[in-house]
Write a protein that holds these residues in place. Structure first.
Motif, short mmCIF file in Angstrom:
data_model
loop_
_atom_site.label_atom_id
_atom_site.label_comp_id
_atom_site.label_asym_id
_atom_site.label_seq_id
_atom_site.Cartn_x
_atom_site.Cartn_y
_atom_site.Cartn_z
N UNK A 716 0.82 -1.22 0.00
CA UNK A 716 0.00 0.00 0.00
C UNK A 716 0.85 1.26 0.00
N UNK A 717 2.09 1.16 0.47
CA UNK A 717 2.96 2.33 0.48
C UNK A 717 3.37 2.75 -0.93
N UNK A 718 3.36 1.79 -1.85
CA UNK A 718 3.58 2.15 -3.26
C UNK A 718 2.45 3.04 -3.73
N UNK A 719 1.23 2.70 -3.28
CA UNK A 719 0.08 3.53 -3.64
C UNK A 719 0.20 4.94 -3.08
N UNK A 720 0.65 5.04 -1.82
CA UNK A 720 0.82 6.36 -1.21
C UNK A 720 1.83 7.20 -1.98
N UNK A 721 2.93 6.58 -2.37
CA UNK A 721 3.94 7.29 -3.15
C UNK A 721 3.41 7.68 -4.52
N UNK A 722 2.64 6.76 -5.11
CA UNK A 722 2.06 7.06 -6.42
C UNK A 722 1.09 8.24 -6.31
N UNK A 796 11.97 7.21 -1.52
CA UNK A 796 12.70 6.37 -2.46
C UNK A 796 11.76 5.75 -3.49
N UNK A 797 10.56 5.39 -3.05
CA UNK A 797 9.57 4.86 -4.00
C UNK A 797 9.18 5.96 -4.99
N UNK A 798 8.99 7.17 -4.47
CA UNK A 798 8.68 8.31 -5.34
C UNK A 798 9.78 8.50 -6.38
N UNK A 799 11.02 8.33 -5.94
CA UNK A 799 12.16 8.50 -6.83
C UNK A 799 12.13 7.48 -7.97
N UNK A 800 11.78 6.25 -7.64
CA UNK A 800 11.71 5.19 -8.66
C UNK A 800 10.62 5.52 -9.68
N UNK A 801 9.44 5.91 -9.18
CA UNK A 801 8.33 6.23 -10.09
C UNK A 801 8.69 7.36 -11.03
N UNK A 802 9.27 8.44 -10.48
CA UNK A 802 9.61 9.59 -11.31
C UNK A 802 10.73 9.27 -12.29
N UNK A 803 11.69 8.41 -11.87
CA UNK A 803 12.79 8.04 -12.77
C UNK A 803 12.29 7.18 -13.93
N UNK A 804 11.34 6.30 -13.66
CA UNK A 804 10.77 5.50 -14.75
C UNK A 804 10.06 6.41 -15.74
N UNK A 805 9.32 7.41 -15.23
CA UNK A 805 8.68 8.38 -16.12
C UNK A 805 9.71 9.14 -16.93
N UNK A 806 10.81 9.55 -16.26
CA UNK A 806 11.84 10.34 -16.94
C UNK A 806 12.49 9.54 -18.06
N UNK A 807 12.77 8.25 -17.81
CA UNK A 807 13.36 7.41 -18.85
C UNK A 807 12.40 7.27 -20.03
N UNK A 808 11.11 7.19 -19.72
CA UNK A 808 10.08 7.14 -20.75
C UNK A 808 10.18 8.38 -21.65
N UNK A 809 10.26 9.55 -21.02
CA UNK A 809 10.31 10.80 -21.80
C UNK A 809 11.65 11.01 -22.48
N UNK A 810 12.73 10.40 -21.93
CA UNK A 810 14.04 10.51 -22.57
C UNK A 810 13.99 9.94 -23.99
N UNK A 811 13.28 8.82 -24.14
CA UNK A 811 13.18 8.19 -25.45
C UNK A 811 12.15 8.89 -26.34
N UNK A 812 11.36 9.79 -25.76
CA UNK A 812 10.38 10.53 -26.57
C UNK A 812 10.91 11.89 -27.03
N UNK A 813 12.11 12.29 -26.54
CA UNK A 813 12.70 13.56 -26.99
C UNK A 813 12.98 13.47 -28.47
N UNK A 814 12.63 14.52 -29.22
CA UNK A 814 12.86 14.53 -30.66
C UNK A 814 13.28 15.91 -31.13
N UNK A 815 14.04 15.93 -32.21
CA UNK A 815 14.42 17.21 -32.81
C UNK A 815 13.99 17.26 -34.27
N UNK A 816 12.90 16.58 -34.55
CA UNK A 816 12.34 16.59 -35.90
C UNK A 816 10.83 16.74 -35.78
N UNK A 817 10.15 16.88 -36.94
CA UNK A 817 8.72 17.10 -36.92
C UNK A 817 8.40 18.57 -36.71
N UNK A 818 7.16 18.84 -36.26
CA UNK A 818 6.77 20.23 -36.05
C UNK A 818 7.52 20.80 -34.86
#
Length: 865
Positions: A716-722, A796-818
């Protein structure tokens, strides 16, 4: 790892991850050492007059009034009878500095250049002004100096009004443009009695630059649909007419003056700019005079924006350009070398000159861009091992020579159309090659950061499992294996460093490539923990484990999805609302500061609406409220609800001063949601068989907490951090799209100041943004202490959640398109990375705000280590 060392390491790692995308995706495109290229034929114009109406939208200029009359009669007559017109497409960020650099230097600054500011920046690039014989410029001190400082020789002159004149709240800002027009008139009048100046003005290759800031300032203050903004357009139109007539008379109507009117960027309906909305990226371009084509009648033409019919211009040929194309157009008209760093393509349709001149100009343009390609290739070749270097094959040395010979042969044979077509092919290939070498190191740098990201997240998960759960047991360290592991990773680091050294790579490459080494060393030191974990997980109910994992993935994906579609937050809020309804708690308190802030906002709005400026007393009260609010809340008792309510009242009085409408209710709604969350988490404690805690109403933040009362982590503490991350994201987008600072109304800071000050205004806007974060962080602090958990374990759980999100967005960074897509991808990654660092700060601030009380001795709240 000790807590201070862990926090420091976390900050350093995330700072590296944050900065990395600017090296990997958005480093400066500039190269130096090119040979200047100039068209050999005589130019059509001796001088050029550039009018830049700052913040002018294309539709605001071209559309007709409700009665069918043009908003700018003179400019309308020019595009109908004397010159050519179209749209200049700008790029993100749609700010004044990069917009002017694109217009005058012909290239697009990297995104990080905006952070360098506007004033007193050295000119690190070539420009049309620098290549001119003389340039005189009038206008804002925020723009003109950056093209004068660093220019070779003493031939770029500036005349600026005082910075204090850029006041959003005083009288009509059109006075800024009137100042420019009046000073240009005085300048020409004084030149008749100044022989040195008179002679200089009669030279060839002269540029006159009029920077007109009034429209932009009125747009910020009153919005683009306001009477002030539209009246300012009319005043600019009249001023341009007077200056054009004055210059023609001064030079005896010699027909050697070319005129260009355009804008650096547009503006949103709410009076801001910076992102990629069409209202910001579509700017007008009107060109007339020497060497410029007359209006061309057409029977039909198609553009996706469908503006032509609305503007009643469907029968006049519209010639659209990229903003950087304006620089080679200016250079071609007056015969100066094309700016060395320009990536613009000369828009030939604007030129009224011989086919030979057009072909020679395009050839000059092609060779100038090819020069950049050759320098870029040479630089990359020098910093890459020969057996690893992969050249840009479509533009090999042989292909370059072949194309140049063919173009020159076509020109000699007077096959000008074929020469122009081949020049455009060469330009496109050279630009592709520039992009290729600019991105050359992207793959291995990106992989290095990704490997570091995964390693850090894995390490944090292992720390949580080892220190805060019962899933593993303590195993004695095998010294021999530990020593072998250390020397193995040390050797790997030395090999990587040597590899980078012999390629003379920048020092930042060492940071990105070596970072995974200590991170993965720390992970592999915990092999016994990983083995224990694997054993325990296999012994658990497989369906329960898979279900929990799927819920975690779904929750994180909802958070990621919410950055693109705000409605996704509704899903989380509905789930939260499904929890049992709890008893509402009411605490009575005086709300004097909130009432005063409400009055100040209303009074300031009325004063600005009546053009009476910002009342001094309102300004004093606003700044006093801003400074005193955090002090006053520390005077309140530290009982949970009393302290949280004091935090709300203090911060809300400040937030009201930043508000422009119904957004003022957001902290109140968020505060109610946080109280509900705290109560529900307290109720959930009974599931763990823990001793009853004091009632929330009498719980005191400063009460000493027995460290033995802390429990181990539960699912349940994962839920609290989420929930904490979810509410932080909700605070991000609660009152505006923080992914783009331009979505915030400049009027938000008018209670504090109205004179243009980008960094002060930006700082105040960031403070406004931070207030909802503080409310969420204080609520999270209350959840931690009332549920008998150490702040470290939950964070620390918050850190894991935010880092997973950050890695997700790292691969979505682009310098092409609009350019909107590019800007959005950058902002999302920067936001999530900044969020991780920011939450560390918020955690400490929340502890300070909840536990400290002025005038009373502090009793320390202990946390587990």
């Amino acid at each position: 790892m000790d807590i201070p060392v862990f926090i420091l390491a976390g900050l350093l790692v995330h700072c590296v991850f944050l900065v990395s995308i600017f090296d990997i995706y958005f480093s400066s495109p500039l190269v130096h050492g090119m040979t200047p290229q100039q068209t050999p034929l005589p130019p059509p114009a001796k001088r050029l007059v550039l009018f830049v109406a700052d913040g002018l939208r294309a539709d605001s200029l071209y559309e007709l009034n409700s009665n069918g009359t043009p908003r700018a009669p003179y400019l309308r007559s020019i595009l109908e009878n004397n010159g050519s017109w179209g749209i200049s497409h700008t790029r993100v960020p749609t700010e004044s500095r990069p917009g002017h650099v694109a217009l005058i230097a012909g290239f697009y600054e990297d995104v990080s250049a905006v952070a360098k500011g506007w004033k007193e920046n050295p000119v690190e690039f070539d420009s049309v002004f620098n290549e001119s014989k003389y340039t005189w410029s009038w206008g804002s001190p925020d723009i003109l100096p950056m093209f004068a400082k660093g220019a070779t020789g003493d031939h770029v002159y500036t005349f600026c009004y005082a910075a204090e004149s850029e006041d959003f709240g005083a009288e009509d800002a059109a006075k800024l443009d009137i100042w420019v027009f009046d000073h240009v008139k005085s300048f020409f009048n004084s030149s008749r009695s100044n022989q040195t100046l008179f002679s200089a003005l009669n030279e060839e290759k002269v540029v006159l630059f009029l920077h007109l800031l009034g429209i932009d300032t009125n747009g910020h203050a009153h919005r683009p649909n306001s009477r002030e903004y539209q009246e300012n357009i009319k005043q600019v139109d009249e001023g341009v007419k007077e200056i054009a007539s004055l210059i023609d008379d001064f030079y005896g109507n010699d027909g050697k003056t070319a005129f260009i009117l355009t804008s650096d960027h547009g503006m949103t309906d709410w009076g801001s700019h910076g992102a990629g909305h069409p209202s910001e990226t579509l700017t007008p371009l009107i060109v007339w005079g020497a060497g410029v084509n007359y209006p061309q009648q057409v029977t039909s033409q198609f553009f996706e924006d469908n503006f032509l019919k609305e503007w009643k211009l469907e029968n006049l040929k519209r010639i659209d350009v990229n903003q950087a194309d304006v620089a080679p157009l200016m250079a071609s008209l007056i015969g100066v070398p094309f700016p060395l760093n320009s990536v613009g393509t000369l828009p030939l349709e604007y030129l009224n000159s011989s086919a030979h001149f057009k072909a020679e100009s395009m050839f000059t343009n092609a060779v100038q861009i090819l020069e950049q390609f050759k320098v870029k290739m040479s630089q990359k070749k020098k910093t890459t091992l020969s057996f690893l270097f992969t050249p840009f094959k479509p533009l090999s040395d042989f292909e370059q020579i072949n194309l140049l010979k063919k173009i020159r042969l076509y020109i000699q044979q007077q096959k000008y159309d074929e020469a122009v077509a081949l020049c455009k092919t060469l330009i496109n290939l050279a630009l592709e090659g520039l992009s290729y070498y600019h991105k050359y190191d992207r793959l291995f740098l990106g992989l290095s950061i990704a490997v570091g990201f995964v390693g850090w997240t894995t390490y944090v998960i292992l720390v949580i499992i080892k220190a805060h759960t019962n899933l593993t047991k303590t195993v004695p360290t095998n010294e021999k294996k530990s020593t072998v592991l250390f020397y193995s990773f040390a050797s790997a680091g030395m090999i990587i460093a040597f590899f980078l050294l012999i390629q003379t790579c920048p020092w930042t490459y060492y940071v990105y490539c070596l970072l995974p080494v200590p991170v993965w060393y720390a992970v592999l030191r915990e092999i016994p923990v990983i083995q224990d974990l694997a054993t325990n997980v296999l012994s658990l109910h497989m369906g329960q484990s898979i279900g929990f994992l799927l819920v975690c993935i779904l929750g994180i994906e909802i958070l990621v999805f919410s950055f693109f579609y705000r409605s996704a937050l509704t899903i989380g809020l509905l789930v939260f609302a499904g929890w049992p309804v709890i008893t509402q708690l009411w605490i009575q308190a005086k709300m004097f500061s909130v009432a005063l802030s409400t009055y100040v906002v209303s009074s300031t709005h009325n004063s600005l609406k009546n053009k009476q400026g910002l009342p001094v007393m309102n300004q004093i009260i606003s700044w006093m409220t801003l400074v005193s609010s955090p002090v006053l809340l520390l005077l309140s008792p530290t009982f949970l609800f009393q302290r949280l309510f004091s935090i709300l009242l203090s911060l809300m009085s400040t937030y009201l001063l930043f508000s422009t409408g119904y957004e003022a209710l957001f902290p109140l709604a968020l505060f109610g949601l946080m109280f509900a969350w705290i109560n529900m988490e307290q109720e959930a404690l009974q599931h763990y068989g823990l001793s009853l805690k004091p009632k929330l109403a009498v719980f005191n933040f400063t009460c000493a907490v027995d460290i033995t009362q802390f429990r181990q982590l539960h699912l349940d503490d994962v839920r609290r951090s989420f929930f904490f991350v979810f509410f932080i994201v909700t605070a991000f987008f609660g009152t505006g799209n923080i992914a783009s600072i331009n979505s915030f109304d400049p009027a938000s800071v008018y209670c504090f100041l109205t004179v243009f000050s980008p960094f002060m205004m930006g700082g105040l806007l960031l403070l406004k943004v931070a207030i909802p974060f503080v409310l969420v962080s204080c609520a999270f602090e209350a959840v931690q202490v009332t549920t008998q958990l150490s702040s470290k374990s939950l964070f620390l759980i918050v850190l894991v959640i935010s880092d997973i999100m950050a890695l997700h967005f790292f691969f979505l960074v682009q310098d092409y398109g609009s350019w909107l897509d590019i800007g959005t991808s950058i902002s999302h990654y920067v936001l999530v990375m900044s969020l991780t660092i920011f939450m560390m700060v918020m955690n400490g601030l929340a502890q300070l705000l909840t536990t400290q009380r002025l005038g009373h001795p502090r009793r320390t709240k202990h946390h587990s280590t």
